[in-house]
Design an enzyme around this catalytic site. Structure first.
Site: not given
Length: 465
Positions: A2-3
């Site tokens: 989840a960047c």
């Protein structure tokens, strides 16, 4: 993972460099210790096996040395994430992105394929340009498939390329315009593509037929092809989790443009109102919606508004790398890998020369137990202690950031001057000096944060003997 990703073209950057940056964020409720290392040719596998899937393949026998930011514990695989090889080519992988059921119905994900765990290890040691990176990863995707949807960045002194996977075996890539920056959350991003322009656009060989066969093009005949419509998503979750991150980054880099944080029409790339610095990249990747009603630490919003959007500078960031490839420099110092560990509002970016054989222990020696002997855990401690009283600690955090990044720039200037003067410079020693300085400053900050946080504890009492 989840960047959040930002890419800066060479004419949009302050020094003519290309910059690729991404936060690596763990899943909710999880934290992943990281370390920075150098992978030498003798340490690179010749036969690779994935941990997350049954994928395996033989690798070439001529790998280059490269930097890597793998999981420190290694139980779930390598997850190398970001690095620069000895040809000064950089790679950041991956940004988890979205897809849709039409794509997956036409080209399902492949359980035995590759994923984020594998990509840097499979590609970075073997490429001598950003474009080569796109083509190598694209070929592997076509042959073996992938079990997840991802975005991947490649850069060299001249170019940045962004590749996005489509279903199990397809892919699309666009060269970042030199005068633009790209903002990409966990959502399919590319919004313009030209099939007849291979200098700036690349894709899997059968992509056009794939689009036509399965009726994936949602644009009208007179409009340019929009891959985001064809391959991406427009979910309620995106308006809360993804589009606001693009909005806040573009709000800072293009304040003259008024946009809706919930809009699905936010541009993939923009030309900034001024040139972008390393400090700007650090700032946007630390964003918690400052000066808006959405800031969880701010005074403008309500309890509801402060929790409505996912911050970029989130609690569960594992590491952040800025891959800074600079022009007109001696080759041994052209590539800088700026590193941070932990939650971005509470840390600093530290520059390292990449053409070295080792990384200082403070950044490379991360282990399972909490300790102040390494940068990862010290930053995690600072963030956890400072978070409940963020506004009280903000000045100390800002001073630490400014002073340490100033020292980093000074180190880069000094080394360049020495090389241009014909002097011999030990780059590993310079990295060690930088690490030692940051270790001292980070320990001083921890001491101050702990002292102040202790005096702000709920059970404090103002009277004493």
């Amino acid at each position: 993972m989840a960047c959040t990703t930002i890419l800066v073209g060479k004419k949009a950057s302050y020094d003519g460099s290309t910059m690729v940056a991404r936060t690596e964020d763990s899943q909710n409720g999880d934290f992943t210790p990281k370390k920075m290392i150098v992978v030498k040719p003798e340490d690179q596998p010749r036969h690779y096996r994935s941990v997350q899937s049954s994928f395996e393949m033989d690798l070439p026998d001529n790998p280059m040395t490269y930097t890597s930011v793998p999981d420190a514990l290694g139980k779930d695989g390598i997850w190398a994430e970001a690095g620069v090889n000895e040809a000064n080519v950089a790679m950041s992988a991956t940004e988890t992105i979205t897809t849709n059921s039409r794509v997956l119905g036409a080209d399902p994900l492949v359980a035995s394929g590759i994923g984020e765990e594998d990509m840097v290890t499979l590609v970075l040691p073997y490429i001598r340009s950003a474009r080569e990176g796109v083509l190598r990863l694209g070929a592997i995707l076509e042959d073996y498939g992938t079990y997840e949807s991802n975005g991947v960045a490649f850069s060299d002194e001249h170019d940045i390329w962004w590749l996005e996977t489509i279903g199990g075996h397809h892919w699309i890539a666009r060269r970042v315009p030199d005068d633009a920056y790209v903002t990409n959350p966990n959502q399919f991003g590319i919004d313009h593509f030209e099939f007849n322009n291979p200098e700036d656009y690349l894709c899997s060989a059968d992509l056009k037929d794939f689009i036509d066969t399965y009726h994936l093009d949602l644009t009208y005949s007179h409009e340019h092809f929009n891959p985001r419509y064809a391959f991406g998503s427009q979910r309620d979750k995106d308006r809360q989790y993804n589009t606001p991150r693009v909005w806040i980054m573009q709000k800072f880099l293009n304040p003259e443009i008024v946009q809706d944080p919930r809009s699905f029409a936010l541009a993939w790339c923009q030309k900034p109102y001024r040139k972008i610095t390393v400090e700007d990249v650090k700032y946007v990747l630390s964003s918690h919606y400052q000066d808006t009603v959405y800031d969880p630490y701010g005074s403008e919003g309500t309890p509801v508004s402060k929790k409505v959007f996912r911050p970029i500078g989130i609690n569960r960031t594992s590491q952040t790398a800025i891959l800074h490839i600079r022009p007109n420099k001696p080759q041994e110092i052209a590539a800088i890998q700026w590193m941070a560990y932990g939650s971005m509002p509470f840390n600093t970016m530290v520059p390292f020369f990449t053409q070295v054989k080792t990384i200082p222990d403070y950044f490379a020696n991360t282990y399972e137990n909490v300790s102040t002997d390494n940068f990862y855990w010290t930053n995690r401690l600072i963030a956890a202690l400072a978070d409940p009283h963020y506004n009280h600690h903000e000045t100390d955090l800002d001073n630490y950031l400014e002073e340490t990044m100033a020292k980093g720039h000074a180190m880069l200037h000094a080394v360049e001057a020495q090389l241009l003067a014909g002097e011999t410079v030990d780059l590993e020693e310079e990295n060690q000096k930088m690490s030692d300085y940051v270790q001292g400053e980070t320990q001083t900050l921890l001491n101050k944060i702990l002292f102040d946080a202790s005096n702000l504890m709920t059970n404090r009492f103002s009277l004493s003997d």
